[in-house]
Design an enzyme around this catalytic site. Structure first.
Site, PDB file in Angstrom:
ATOM      1  NE  ARG A 224      -4.229  -1.510   0.166  1.00  0.00           N
ATOM      2  CZ  ARG A 224      -4.336  -2.519  -0.695  1.00  0.00           C
ATOM      3  NH1 ARG A 224      -3.401  -2.720  -1.609  1.00  0.00           N
ATOM      4  NH2 ARG A 224      -5.383  -3.315  -0.675  1.00  0.00           N
ATOM      5  CG  HIS A 272      -3.240  -0.584  -6.766  1.00  0.00           C
ATOM      6  ND1 HIS A 272      -3.692   0.016  -5.614  1.00  0.00           N
ATOM      7  CD2 HIS A 272      -3.265  -1.921  -6.509  1.00  0.00           C
ATOM      8  CE1 HIS A 272      -3.979  -0.915  -4.715  1.00  0.00           C
ATOM      9  NE2 HIS A 272      -3.727  -2.108  -5.241  1.00  0.00           N
TER      10      HIS A 272
END
Ligand code: NDP
Length: 309
Positions: A224, A272
């Site tokens: 993350r 991502h």
């Protein structure tokens, strides 16, 4: 059984189709068309509006549409006692392993340097380093980190992992807890972060951690964006202490155009996509939990709210 689908970024039609392949009579409601909120047994969510899940009085299960649950736990008004389950899916894990192998191999075999040589029109050979002398360190040795570590070990790398509790994985050196972090970092030439984002791990890739890596180390973050203190990483890249960084996740996402990562010569970034939730395979653990919920059997892949993962 009534399930609410609540995600702005995922296709509800596709998800409803795969869910109904397994449970044909599943009553699926697509947010914001909830119908009578008292009917809802479970909610399948990604980035739900804070406080929304508290409106459903009979909710018995919150299902994350991904492996991470920080997007659920970030809600300060989450119903206090409803269990939360996450996705554990070999398909999702496989994508993460592929990305980790690509990024580690690219640094290990100097492909980042050869990319530059090509741009410069330079024909030059570098020695091929010995994988068994290359310390690869995986931060987080859970479902995904454990799989990454084992595949990297099969390529011959000298692999270690860091987790909260010690692990016994074939060929992987295990370091655990706060006391294990510094020795783990000291033998890590290529760091791969696959930690969940929790209050304990937020900002973990900071100046202190980077300084504890050997000079010339590489950083790969597929967990993350909140794990990285961006300014500290840029400073370590600029000073030459860190030789390169491959980043798939950012805070915020999308990464703002003016962010220095976009143009930093030592940063490789992707939007991502290290892995993506594929409904065809990710539906299986969801169905398993819905069936268990209906039968009153214990749920699987539950999140411990206290530890945050
Ligand atoms: P798991 O819960 O299976 O594993 C988490 C690991 O991190 C465990 O080994 C755990 O230790 C360790 N850990 C947690 N907190 C700490 C801490 N404070 N100190 C040391 N170790 C800690 O998670 P997954 O492997 O399934 O997923 C990891 C993360 O990957 C997800 O949370 C998500 O954010 C990210 N992800 C990113 C994707 C992408 O496309 N970029 C896709 C999928 C996931 P222990 O084993 O002792 O409990």
């Amino acid at each position: 059984m009534a399930l609410l689908f609540l995600s702005k970024g995922d296709d509800p039609v596709r998800w409803a189709a795969v869910l109904r392949q397994h449970i044909p009579d599943l009553d699926i409601r697509v947010w914001p068309e909830t119908g009578d909120v008292g009917d809802l047994d479970a909610a399948l969510v990604w980035n739900h509006p804070p406080g929304e899940l508290r409106r459903y009085p009979n909710l018995r299960l919150i299902l994350s549409l991904g492996a991470g649950v920080n997007h659920v736990l970030d809600d300060p008004d989450l119903p206090a006692t409803v269990p939360i389950a996450r996705i554990v899916d070999p398909g999702l894990t496989g994508g993460m392993v592929e990305y980790a192998v690509w990024a580690v191999m690219r640094y290990h075999r100097n492909l980042d340097v050869y990319e530059r040589f090509q741009r410069e029109g330079k024909w030059k050979k570098l020695p091929i380093p010995d994988a068994s002398r290359r310390g690869v360190g995986v931060l987080g040795l859970g479902e995904i980190g454990g799989a990454c570590a084992q595949v990297l070990s099969a390529f011959g790398f000298w692999v270690a992992g860091w987790s909260r509790t010690p692990k016994n994985l074939d060929g992987i050196v295990s370091y655990a807890g706060d006391g294990g972090l510094k020795p783990f970092l000291a033998r890590t030439d290529i760091l791969v972060c696959v930690l969940p984002l929790t209050p304990d791990t937020r900002g973990i890739i900071n100046a202190e951690l980077l300084a504890a890596l050997p000079k010339g180390a590489f950083v790969i973050n597929i967990a993350r964006g909140g794990h990285v203190v961006d300014g500290d990483l840029i400073a370590a890249l600029d000073s030459g202490h860190i030789a390169g960084a491959t980043l798939d996740v950012f805070q915020p996402e999308p990464l703002p155009q003016e962010h220095p990562f976009w143009r930093h010569p030592k940063v490789t970034l992707t939007p991502h996509i290290a892995s993506l939730t594929n409904p065809d395979t990710a539906v299986l653990p969801i169905i398993e939990n819905l069936r268990r919920l209906a039968a009153g059997r214990p749920l699987v892949h539950l999140v411990d709210r206290k530890s945050g993962y």
